[in-house]
Enzyme design. Structure first.
Site, PDB file in Angstrom:
ATOM      1  CG  ASP A 238      40.451   9.713   8.206  1.00 27.81           C
ATOM      2  OD1 ASP A 238      40.143  10.834   8.645  1.00 27.81           O
ATOM      3  OD2 ASP A 238      39.611   8.816   7.995  1.00 27.81           O
ATOM      4  CD  GLU A 290      62.042   0.784   2.707  1.00 29.23           C
ATOM      5  OE1 GLU A 290      61.789   0.956   1.484  1.00 29.23           O
ATOM      6  OE2 GLU A 290      61.594  -0.176   3.357  1.00 29.23           O
TER       7      GLU A 290
END
Length: 580
Positions: A238, A290
């Protein structure tokens, strides 16, 4: 109206070998990267308004879980959930009090895990909203900041400043809130005296974080991992362009939203688009990596021009950015062609896919917007009962056509819940039922976004059109929405919903999301637009005349099932190759 036919040179040939298509202007080559997100159709769910299972009139996570199969049947690849976090709901959940907790209004963390499990079973990925620019004034960090002294580590999590004027009675600068009024609020210190001011680019209940403080970055890495550990496919970020502010917080005479205006180009707005932002997102990209190469970030970065937006999706940055210039484009051939061509060129230059979107929870739905004499009217401010009203039939006809045009473009498409039903805004919401802080902060001068957030109609003849078992609805639904209910449209092969379903089916079958784009110049005349994506010719009539279609198989039309003409405000997909 008269009918116009187009004659193409029979000697011209396309890459698909069709002899009558005419000259092409190639804009975009097919994408060889098959990463899911580069061509995905992502369906936005605004939880408050999707489906209410508890009966309190507010949509919830169990309600979403119960209806997810409809989104899978539609043909979407993923869902994006607007905020469902713990929040006082001053701004529909975008005022977050705890980023790692589900608000009881929507359910529990177990409900989220059930939703995620159901989505996986249906082949849907789950993307969640992240609101890193600001939090709720009830967030533990902001409460600690209020209790602490000026200059303390607690206050350094936010942007506190002394006021101007003889006694600090004036805001630190002239910045304005997106929701109207000043972007600063003065606090009362613990000893009862008037104190410092804090910055909030949105509502006063949404203090902006201080991203110059490494502790803020550490906190959001914790939040990212919390949700990644729960299997989310990524984050819609956002106000991604606002986290870092220019040093010294200089005054700004331009638009509050940072858009360009005379004398105030958007790239100079001190509260948006600062270079240090890209350091933040580079680190986030490392965190996502990751967890595998299939997790994504999508930036809500409302910056102009389009070429500047590409910086948000350059290598090592976010994977996608919303294409707001496309959303805001007039329903006219020249500007629409220009924004498509510029978008593809800009994003191709950095190796990123282009995204396409026509509606979301912050703008007037395109079924209403395109029914206005001025389609840009009220784009982000809403349409109220005292405003000129949309021509609903015209708006829905144009919306079907615009959606077919969009869904045939190469790249990723975002759908806003209910647009597949052709839902318009509810423009008749009375003042005493409105909840958008924009409405209240401007004294009703700006109507706000409630009209596009009205709960969905699921089943005709039931209370609240099937949204809630009790008939309650946090925003009022139009009484005539039974005819737009999902069950009615699902049974009608010519409905708005059926057209969307077929479009997404064909989009997948022909690989349009990873396809190419070339303008078919012989048909780009008299207010029409036409492009070729692979073996599909897409035509959109934006003019005033009926257009005769070429002698090709019609795969899909926004309005007519038979006939060889395209009426104003209609679109069609045609096959350049015979099909068995």
């Amino acid at each position: 109206m008269s009918s116009i036919s187009f004659a193409a040179s029979p000697a011209a040939a396309t890459a698909a070998g069709h002899p009558a298509l005419g000259p092409l202007t190639h804009v975009h080559a097919a994408d060889s990267d098959d990463s899911w997100w580069r061509s995905a159709v992502i369906y936005q769910i605004y939880p408050r308004s999707f489906r209410d299972a508890s009966g309190d009139g507010v949509g919830d996570l169990p309600g979403i879980t119960a209806e997810l199969h409809h989104i899978a049947e539609l043909g979407a690849d993923a869902i994006w959930l607007s905020p469902f976090y713990a929040s006082p709901q001053r701004d529909g959940g975008y005022d977050v009090a705890d980023y790692c907790a589900v608000d009881p209004l929507f359910g529990t963390l177990e409900d989220f895990e059930n939703l995620s499990s159901r989505a996986r079973d249906l082949g849907l990925r789950v993307i969640v909203d992240l609101v890193p620019n600001h939090c709720s004034s009830e967030h533990r960090l902001f409460r600690a900041a209020l209790a602490a002294a000026p200059g303390s580590p607690e206050r350094e999590h936010f942007i506190f400043r002394d006021g101007r004027g003889e006694n600090g009675e004036l805001p630190p600068n002239n910045w304005q809130s997106h929701f109207g009024g000043t972007a600063w609020t003065r606090i009362t210190e613990a000893d009862g005296t008037p104190g410092q001011w804090y910055l909030h680019l949105f509502d006063s209940s949404q203090p902006d974080f201080n991203w110059d403080n490494p502790a803020v970055a550490a906190e959001f890495e914790r939040v990212l991992r919390f949700w990644l550990d729960r299997g989310v496919a990524g984050f819609r970020v956002d106000v991604a362009h606002a986290l870092v502010k220019a040093p010294g917080l200089p005054d700004w005479g331009g638009k509050a939203d940072g858009g360009s205006s005379d004398g105030f180009p958007g790239h100079e707005a001190p509260m948006f688009g600062q270079p240090a932002l890209h350091v933040i997102y580079s680190r986030w990209r490392e965190v996502l990596a990751e967890y595998g190469d299939d997790r994504i970030l999508c930036a809500e970065a409302n910056v102009d021009p389009i070429e500047r937006m590409a910086a948000w999706v350059a290598p090592g940055q976010q994977h996608q950015a919303f294409n707001f210039p496309f959303l805001a484009s007039p329903f006219a051939a020249e500007p629409l062609r220009a924004v498509v061509s510029r978008s593809l060129a800009a994003f191709d230059a950095v190796g990123a896919p282009t995204t396409w979107v026509l509606s979301n929870h912050d703008v007037v739905r395109h079924a209403s917007r395109l029914g206005m004499s001025d389609p840009g009217q009220g784009l982000g401010d809403g349409i109220g009962p005292d405003h000129p009203q949309p021509d609903t039939a015209l708006g829905r006809r144009r919306a079907r056509a615009a959606s077919l045009f969009m869904l045939a473009l190469p790249g990723s498409s975002y759908l806003y819940q209910g647009e597949e039903l052709g839902l318009p805004d509810n423009t008749a919401i009375p003042a005493d039922r409105r909840q958008d802080p924009t409405f209240h902060r401007t004294g009703g001068e700006r109507v706000g976004r409630d009209g596009c957030r009205v709960p969905l109609p699921w089943r005709a003849g039931e209370a609240a059109h099937g949204f809630s078992p009790t008939g309650m609805s946090w925003l009022p639904q139009p009484r005539d929405w039974d005819v737009l209910a999902r069950d009615i449209q699902a049974a009608d092969p010519a409905s708005h919903l059926s057209i969307y379903r077929r479009a997404l089916e064909l989009r997948r079958e022909f690989g349009l999301g990873t396809g190419s784009l070339a303008w078919a110049e012989s048909w780009c005349r008299h207010g029409a637009l036409a492009f070729v994506n692979g073996t599909i010719l897409v035509m959109l009539n934006l003019g005033d005349e009926y257009l005769e279609l070429p002698e090709l198989e019609i795969l899909l039309s926004s309005q007519r099932k038979d006939g060889r003409v395209l009426a104003p405000g209609e679109a069609a997909w045609l096959s350049l190759e015979p099909r068995a």
